[in-house]
Each structure stands twice: as structure tokens, then as C-alpha cells.
Design an enzyme around this catalytic site. Structure first.
Site, PDB file in Angstrom:
ATOM      1  N   ASN A   1     -38.224-124.670 -85.071  1.00 18.44           N
ATOM      2  CA  ASN A   1     -39.604-125.021 -85.424  1.00 18.44           C
ATOM      3  C   ASN A   1     -40.478-123.778 -85.550  1.00 18.44           C
ATOM      4  O   ASN A   1     -41.297-123.664 -86.467  1.00 18.44           O
ATOM      5  CB  ASN A   1     -40.192-125.956 -84.357  1.00 18.44           C
ATOM      6  CG  ASN A   1     -40.009-127.425 -84.710  1.00 18.44           C
ATOM      7  OD1 ASN A   1     -39.834-127.767 -85.868  1.00 18.44           O
ATOM      8  ND2 ASN A   1     -40.041-128.280 -83.708  1.00 18.44           N
TER       9      ASN A   1
ATOM     10  N   ASP B   1     -38.921-131.566 -88.900  1.00 20.20           N
ATOM     11  CA  ASP B   1     -38.882-133.009 -89.138  1.00 20.20           C
ATOM     12  C   ASP B   1     -37.740-133.375 -90.087  1.00 20.20           C
ATOM     13  O   ASP B   1     -37.065-134.404 -89.905  1.00 20.20           O
ATOM     14  CB  ASP B   1     -40.215-133.492 -89.721  1.00 20.20           C
ATOM     15  CG  ASP B   1     -41.337-133.457 -88.693  1.00 20.20           C
ATOM     16  OD1 ASP B   1     -41.038-133.302 -87.495  1.00 20.20           O
ATOM     17  OD2 ASP B   1     -42.511-133.583 -89.097  1.00 20.20           O
TER      18      ASP B   1
ATOM     19  N   GLU C   1     -36.759-133.678 -79.606  1.00 23.37           N
ATOM     20  CA  GLU C   1     -35.444-133.566 -80.258  1.00 23.37           C
ATOM     21  C   GLU C   1     -34.345-134.232 -79.434  1.00 23.37           C
ATOM     22  O   GLU C   1     -33.163-133.983 -79.661  1.00 23.37           O
ATOM     23  CB  GLU C   1     -35.111-132.083 -80.489  1.00 23.37           C
ATOM     24  CG  GLU C   1     -34.869-131.270 -79.240  1.00 23.37           C
ATOM     25  CD  GLU C   1     -36.146-130.705 -78.635  1.00 23.37           C
ATOM     26  OE1 GLU C   1     -36.047-129.767 -77.834  1.00 23.37           O
ATOM     27  OE2 GLU C   1     -37.244-131.207 -78.963  1.00 23.37           O
TER      28      GLU C   1
ATOM     29  N   ASP D   1     -29.206-133.786 -77.381  1.00 26.11           N
ATOM     30  CA  ASP D   1     -30.340-132.871 -77.536  1.00 26.11           C
ATOM     31  C   ASP D   1     -29.961-131.767 -78.522  1.00 26.11           C
ATOM     32  O   ASP D   1     -28.939-131.089 -78.359  1.00 26.11           O
ATOM     33  CB  ASP D   1     -30.712-132.257 -76.179  1.00 26.11           C
ATOM     34  CG  ASP D   1     -31.963-131.410 -76.275  1.00 26.11           C
ATOM     35  OD1 ASP D   1     -33.061-131.959 -76.138  1.00 26.11           O
ATOM     36  OD2 ASP D   1     -31.827-130.189 -76.482  1.00 26.11           O
TER      37      ASP D   1
END
Length: 361
Positions: free
Chosen positions: A243, A252, A278, A235
Site C-alpha cells: 500500500n 484494493d 488484509e 493474512d
């Protein structure tokens, strides 16, 4: 040995009971392993055909298998098995009917192809008929008395014969090319459909559906082969903050860069999948817990020392991310769910301990 004039028969009897108990436990373990193998064989025998709802049937079999593995009362398992027996027989009969119907359809297709081949044979008959006519023409030429005329007639006949053969070769090649092109197109379409169904649209690695199927297959086969494998749950740390700061487009790009780094460090038979958001999973077939932990630490270090550009401008912001990893090695009594839960618990501990680290069990 005697004690107060009596023989030690009680100890001997106790030893016999213990030996019988050990033998019963071994037989019980053997029978349980055999049941798991039979469930696997039955699911492998079931064809992946949507028309007969094979996927639902396999899930029902897996649920029944889990009931056998679970620590439940024998009566509860017996009741469940009694309910499922008719369902199993019904599905087998449905599959047999389906295959019988498909066999009939194949026979009809073969009849159609036979008719098409007959038409093709007619073309060949016409061609060889023309050859025969030309052969008869050659015979007529040999009956001529004028040598010069014979030569001219032969030259014309050979030229005509060559032209006939050339046209036939061109037509055959054209038919072959068209057929090969159609086969290649169908093959590519099938490969693309399979790839799209099993891969993540953004990163190109396997998706969760493919992961579940792959892990299920490994767990089932382990009941027979006893081949070890390990699972890494990875993770990206503080990804939501990234983000929120830079936007999802940059996020991305980081996910793509992360999977690219992972691909550089894994073996060809390792299985990398996006689990969601993620979170990623890496399955290492044949890897012990020790080797899987070493691999996880290498990934952790590599990701932490990598740098990424936020955009394509001349003076981009330089980003860095870290990853926390939980590692679990498959155990004999693990289900797919239990294995993932153990890896997830290790990941949770890695996060709680400060992130950018590996925890295994």
C-alpha cells in the site's frame, strides 16, 4: 482371593467405587451436553425481532451458556443463573405479547383485504351482470321473425360480448402485472438489504458480522450433530508495504484479485469472509484438520504463483503477493473465540517462520 486368611473385599469395594465414578462422569458429560443443546434450542426459539431486543437477549443467553462451559465454581454459576431466570421469563412474555399484537394487526390487515376483495367482487358482479344482460338480449333476438334481422342482431351482440370479455381480460391482466411487479420489487429490495448487511463492500465476500453469526451457528449445532469443520485464518504478507509503495487503489485491486483466486478454489458451501484489512477467514464445513491443511497449502501456492498488474497502462508493473495461513479444526470444548484464537496463533507462527506458509494444529 484371601490373603493371610482375609477376603479381598477392599479391592472389590474399590472397583465398585471406580465404576460408580465413571458412571457419574458420563452422566455429568451427558447433562452438560444437554444443557448446551437446551441453550441452543432456546436461542433458536427466540425470533430475530429488533422491537423486543432479541439480539441482546441472545447475547445474554450465550454469555450464560459460556459460564456453564467455563471452569467456574458451582455457586458462581448458580448465582448467575438465578439472576438470569427472571430475565429469560420476561423476554418470553415480551415475545408472546409481541406475537399477540402482531396477530391482531394481521387480523386487521385481513379485514382490509377482505374489504378490497369485496370491491373486486363488485367489479365481477358488474361484469357478469353485463353478461346476463347480453344473454337476455340473445333471448330477445330469438323472438324475431326476420331471419336476416336475427343474423345481424346476433353478429352485433356477439361482437359486443367479445369486446366486454376482452376488456375484462385486459383489466385483469393489468392488475396481475402490477401486483407481480410490486412483489418482485419488494423481493429484490429485501434481497439487496440482506446482501448489503452481510457482505464486504469492497470484495463482495462475507463480512465479519456474517462470519461471527455463521461460526456461532456451527459451534452451537456441533453440540448436537458432532459435524467437524475447520477454520483458515489468512493474512496477505507485507500488505502495508504494498500500500505504501503503490497506493491504496492498487491495494484494493490486489484484495479483489485475492478473493477471486480464493473463490476459484473453494467449494460452494465453504464460507469466505473478510475479517478486517488484509485478513480473511475461510470456514470449511465437514473438513478435517488434514484436509483443511491441504486446502490451505493449495491456496498458499496458488497465491504465490499469481501475478497482478499495478495499473491499466500498456507497460504495467507486475506485482506478486504471498499469504500466510493458520489452520485450526474445531474441538469439542471450543467456543468461537477460542477457535479463532487457535487459528490466530497458528497464523502468528507462520509469520514468524518466514511467511508464505501454512501452520496448523
Amino acid at each position: 482371593m484371601k490373603l493371610f486368611g482375609k477376603s479381598d473385599s477392599i479391592g472389590t469395594h474399590s472397583g465398585d467405587c471406580e465404576a460408580k465414578g465413571d458412571d457419574r462422569r458420563r452422566r455429568l458429560d451427558f447433562f452438560m451436553d444437554s444443557i448446551q443443546a437446551l441453550f441452543l434450542f432456546l436461542r433458536e426459539y427466540t425470533l430475530d425481532i429488533s422491537e423486543i431486543d432479541a439480539e441482546t437477549f441472545k447475547k445474554e443467553l450465550k454469555a450464560l451458556q459460556d459460564r456453564f462451559q467455563a471452569d467456574e465454581k458451582t455457586r458462581a454459576i448458580a448465582v448467575q443463573f438465578e439472576r438470569q431466570k427472571s430475565r429469560i421469563l420476561e423476554h418470553i412474555q415480551r415475545q408472546k405479547r409481541y406475537l399477540g399484537e402482531r396477530e391482531t394487526e394481521f387480523r386487521e390487515i385481513i379485514d382490509l383485504m377482505t374489504a378490497a376483495m369485496t370491491s373486486l367482487d363488485q367489479e365481477n358482479i358488474d361484469f357478469y351482470g353485463s353478461i346476463r344482460v347480453q344473454g337476455e338480449r340473445f333471448e330477445e333476438i330469438t323472438l324475431l321473425n326476420d331471419i336476416k334481422r336475427i343474423k345481424n342482431e346476433l353478429v352485433q351482440a356477439v361482437a359486443k360480448l367479445r369486446e366486454m370479455v376482452r376488456r375484462k381480460e385486459q383489466q385483469d391482466q393489468k392488475n396481475l402485472d402490477a401486483l407481480s411487479s410490486q412483489v418482485e420489487i419488494l423481493k429484490k429490495e429485501l434481497d439487496n438489504a440482506r446482501h448489503s448487511a452481510n457482505t464486504d463492500g469492497l470484495t463482495g465476500v462475507y463480512n465479519r458480522k456474517a462470519l461471527d453469526h455463521y461460526l456461532g451457528s456451527l459451534v452451537e449445532r456441533n453440540t448436537i450433530t458432532r459435524t467437524p469443520f475447520s477454520l483458515l485464518m489468512m493474512d496477505l504478507d507485507d500488505f502495508k508495504q504494498l500500500n505504501d509503495t503503490y497506493g491504496h487503489t492498487v491495494g484494493d485491486r490486489v484484495l479483489l484479485a485475492f478473493t477471486g483466486k480464493c473463490r476459484q478454489l473453494v467449494r460452494s458451501d465453504d464460507f469466505l469472509a473478510r475479517y478486517g484489512g488484509e485478513e480473511f477467514m475461510l470456514v470449511l464445513p465437514g473438513a478435517s484438520l488434514r484436509n483443511a491443511t491441504k486446502k490451505a497449502k493449495l491456496l498458499c501456492r496458488t497465491i504465490a504463483t499469481s501475478r497482478y498488474a499495478a495499473d491499466d497502462t500498456c507497460t504495467p508493473d507486475v506485482l506478486s503477493v504471498t499469504v500466510s495461513i493458520g489452520v485450526a479444526c474445531f474441538r469439542k470444548d471450543d467456543s468461537v473465540k477460542r477457535l479463532i484464537e487457535r487459528a490466530d496463533q497458528c497464523l502468528y507462527r507462520a509469520k514468524a517462520a518466514g511467511k508464505n506458509r501454512v501452520v496448523s494444529e
